[in-house]
Design a protein around this motif. Structure first.
Motif, mmCIF file in Angstrom:
data_model
loop_
_atom_site.group_PDB
_atom_site.id
_atom_site.type_symbol
_atom_site.label_atom_id
_atom_site.label_comp_id
_atom_site.label_asym_id
_atom_site.label_seq_id
_atom_site.Cartn_x
_atom_site.Cartn_y
_atom_site.Cartn_z
ATOM 1 N N UNK A 169 0.656 -1.310 0.033
ATOM 2 C CA UNK A 169 -0.022 -0.119 0.136
ATOM 3 C C UNK A 169 0.751 1.292 0.104
ATOM 4 N N UNK A 170 0.341 2.252 -0.621
ATOM 5 C CA UNK A 170 1.242 3.415 -0.811
ATOM 6 C C UNK A 170 0.157 4.599 -0.594
ATOM 7 N N UNK A 171 0.371 5.782 0.198
ATOM 8 C CA UNK A 171 -0.259 6.973 0.440
ATOM 9 C C UNK A 171 0.670 8.006 -0.154
ATOM 10 N N UNK A 172 0.138 8.614 -1.202
ATOM 11 C CA UNK A 172 0.601 9.797 -1.953
ATOM 12 C C UNK A 172 0.539 10.918 -1.214
ATOM 13 N N UNK A 173 -0.315 11.157 0.003
ATOM 14 C CA UNK A 173 -0.620 12.294 0.635
ATOM 15 C C UNK A 173 0.783 12.581 1.572
ATOM 16 N N UNK A 174 1.431 13.594 1.425
ATOM 17 C CA UNK A 174 2.788 13.492 2.453
ATOM 18 C C UNK A 174 2.328 14.452 3.635
ATOM 19 N N UNK A 175 2.970 14.021 4.510
ATOM 20 C CA UNK A 175 3.046 14.609 6.066
ATOM 21 C C UNK A 175 3.537 16.128 5.984
ATOM 22 N N UNK A 176 2.854 17.131 6.564
ATOM 23 C CA UNK A 176 3.516 18.174 6.719
ATOM 24 C C UNK A 176 4.722 18.235 7.414
ATOM 25 N N UNK A 177 4.992 17.324 8.499
ATOM 26 C CA UNK A 177 6.276 17.676 9.024
ATOM 27 C C UNK A 177 7.391 16.968 8.343
ATOM 28 N N UNK A 178 7.463 15.824 7.907
ATOM 29 C CA UNK A 178 8.491 15.138 7.653
ATOM 30 C C UNK A 178 8.427 15.118 5.890
ATOM 31 N N UNK A 179 7.335 15.583 5.558
ATOM 32 C CA UNK A 179 7.101 15.595 3.653
ATOM 33 C C UNK A 179 7.556 14.224 3.321
ATOM 34 N N UNK A 180 6.901 13.209 3.971
ATOM 35 C CA UNK A 180 7.062 11.884 3.526
ATOM 36 C C UNK A 180 5.481 11.215 3.308
ATOM 37 N N UNK A 181 5.504 10.193 2.316
ATOM 38 C CA UNK A 181 4.136 9.580 2.099
ATOM 39 C C UNK A 181 4.469 7.965 2.863
ATOM 40 N N UNK A 182 3.244 7.639 3.088
ATOM 41 C CA UNK A 182 3.418 6.364 4.051
ATOM 42 C C UNK A 182 3.435 5.249 3.057
ATOM 43 N N UNK A 183 4.196 4.325 3.215
ATOM 44 C CA UNK A 183 4.078 2.990 2.581
ATOM 45 C C UNK A 183 4.095 1.798 3.637
ATOM 46 N N UNK A 184 3.327 0.990 3.182
ATOM 47 C CA UNK A 184 3.165 -0.422 3.849
ATOM 48 C C UNK A 184 3.627 -1.786 3.027
ATOM 49 N N UNK A 185 4.648 -2.294 3.739
ATOM 50 C CA UNK A 185 5.256 -3.496 3.126
ATOM 51 C C UNK A 185 4.974 -4.678 3.812
ATOM 52 N N UNK A 186 4.588 -5.829 3.189
ATOM 53 C CA UNK A 186 4.246 -7.030 3.535
ATOM 54 C C UNK A 186 5.487 -7.549 4.189
ATOM 55 N N UNK A 187 4.837 -8.433 5.189
ATOM 56 C CA UNK A 187 5.927 -9.442 5.646
ATOM 57 C C UNK A 187 5.661 -10.918 5.256
ATOM 58 N N UNK A 188 6.590 -11.856 4.995
ATOM 59 C CA UNK A 188 6.144 -13.218 4.493
ATOM 60 C C UNK A 188 5.684 -13.986 5.754
ATOM 61 N N UNK A 189 5.216 -15.092 5.449
ATOM 62 C CA UNK A 189 4.658 -15.919 6.444
ATOM 63 C C UNK A 189 5.329 -16.466 7.458
ATOM 64 N N UNK A 190 6.583 -16.915 7.069
ATOM 65 C CA UNK A 190 7.572 -17.381 8.042
ATOM 66 C C UNK A 190 8.131 -16.608 9.133
#
Length: 360
Positions: free
Chosen positions: A236-257
């Protein structure tokens, strides 16, 4: 006396003329035999001037990747926020602590339920009485149903003074203390589900967030996981950047193991592979932006401009979409070492080659 001086001067002139004639004849013979590199006036011949040296780059196919690197993230899970559904009461008991693992159905918190329990007990007594009266004809079926409805409400109010864990998980926050008044639907505890998959949440600066898309591969290192590199993917990617760090939030999945080995709050270092392809690659400095091409070096060490169409671009290297073939030699840096077309050059050392992120 004057006659003697004239004879001496004449003799010197004859000697100088003879010397000059002999020198010219010597130079002519040397030029004719190829033993000398001088013109007829004794100057170095133009053909003997040293060749210009230039650093060359050999074009070849190689794995060409671009990454968003240096990302710092945190392991997270699906957070469930829990609240009491009953009337406003004081918090009576907290049975868990932050970071504690809980099972589905386990009691987490409870309100003061003296009044709710009293109303439930009274409703139970009223229902029993209505049922006895109905049996002897002193009450109708409607009276019994009304008593049952009152008991159902009282039972629900009593149950709402408890919060049970809806899933197996970990307590991530407790927002109230014992003795504090809690209103209806006020969040009092947060639970991270362990029945759903954990992921890493990180932030990507706005200058790079547009390069990140769902499905891209990622590499993760969780500090408390023996520095083992974990393969994940962007979910998942959010292109709405924060006002403080000027970053967009990204979610990275982790494998089952690793799902059973991690917990919320762990720190993670990440890199996202935004481009990967086996391609012909050239240095950025080898490409002439104005002429839209590169300077190739033929077998005779002569340079020639060759138009090139570019593909994916990074700061240091360009992908060649068309115009070059593997094995061709080009001038490695025409920005700081411009070479005219048709010039004859010699290689300055071994040709450089692309080695997956650098030219070696």
């Amino acid at each position: 006396m004057n006659r003697k001086r004239t004879v001496i001067i004449a003799a010197l002139l004859i000697l100088l003329s003879a010397g000059a004639y002999a020198l010219r004849k010597f130079i002519s013979r040397q030029a004719a035999s190829g033993a000398g590199d001088f013109d007829s006036y004794g100057r170095p011949s133009g053909d003997a001037a040293p060749l210009r040296q230039a650093k060359l780059f050999q074009v070849r196919k190689a794995p060409f990747t671009d990454v968003v690197d240096g990302l710092i993230g945190t392991v997270k899970g699906d957070t469930i926020e829990l609240a009491f559904g009953g009337q406003e009461e004081k918090l009576n008991s907290v049975h868990v602590s932050v970071g504690q693992k809980v099972d589905k159905g386990q009691i987490l918190l409870e309100l003061d339920h003296v009044r709710a329990e009293s109303r439930k007990n009274q409703a139970e007594i009223a229902l029993e009485r209505a049922q006895r009266l109905q049996a002897v004809g002193g009450a109708t079926l409607h009276d019994v149903k009304e008593a049952q409805a009152v008991l159902n409400v009282a039972q629900k109010d009593y149950e709402d003074t408890f919060i049970y864990s809806p899933k197996t998980g970990t307590i991530s926050a407790i927002h109230k203390h014992v003795g504090e008044t809690v209103g209806r639907s006020e969040v009092v505890v947060s639970l991270v589900s362990m029945e759903d998959k954990f992921y890493v949440e990180t932030g990507v600066v706005e200058g790079q967030i547009d390069q990140v898309r769902s499905g891209q591969k990622a590499e993760i290192v969780i500090d408390s996981f023996a520095a083992h590199q974990i393969a994940g993917s962007v979910q998942g990617v959010s292109h709405e950047v924060s006002m403080t760090g000027r970053t967009g939030t990204v979610h990275i999945s982790l494998p089952d193991y690793v799902q059973q080995k991690v917990r919320p709050g762990l720190s993670a270092r990440c890199r996202i592979i935004v481009y990967s392809k086996n391609a012909l690659v050239i240095p950025r400095k080898a490409y002439d932006d104005k002429k839209k091409g590169v300077m190739i070096v033929s077998e005779g060490n002569k340079t020639a401009l060759k138009p090139v169409q570019l593909g994916y671009l990074t700061r240091e290297f360009y992908e060649v979409a068309s115009g070059l073939e593997g094995g061709e030699m080009i001038i490695a840096d025409i920005s700081s070492n411009p070479v005219e077309e048709g010039a004859e050059i010699s290689a300055a050392g071994e040709p450089a080659r692309y080695q997956g992120g650098s030219a070696e």
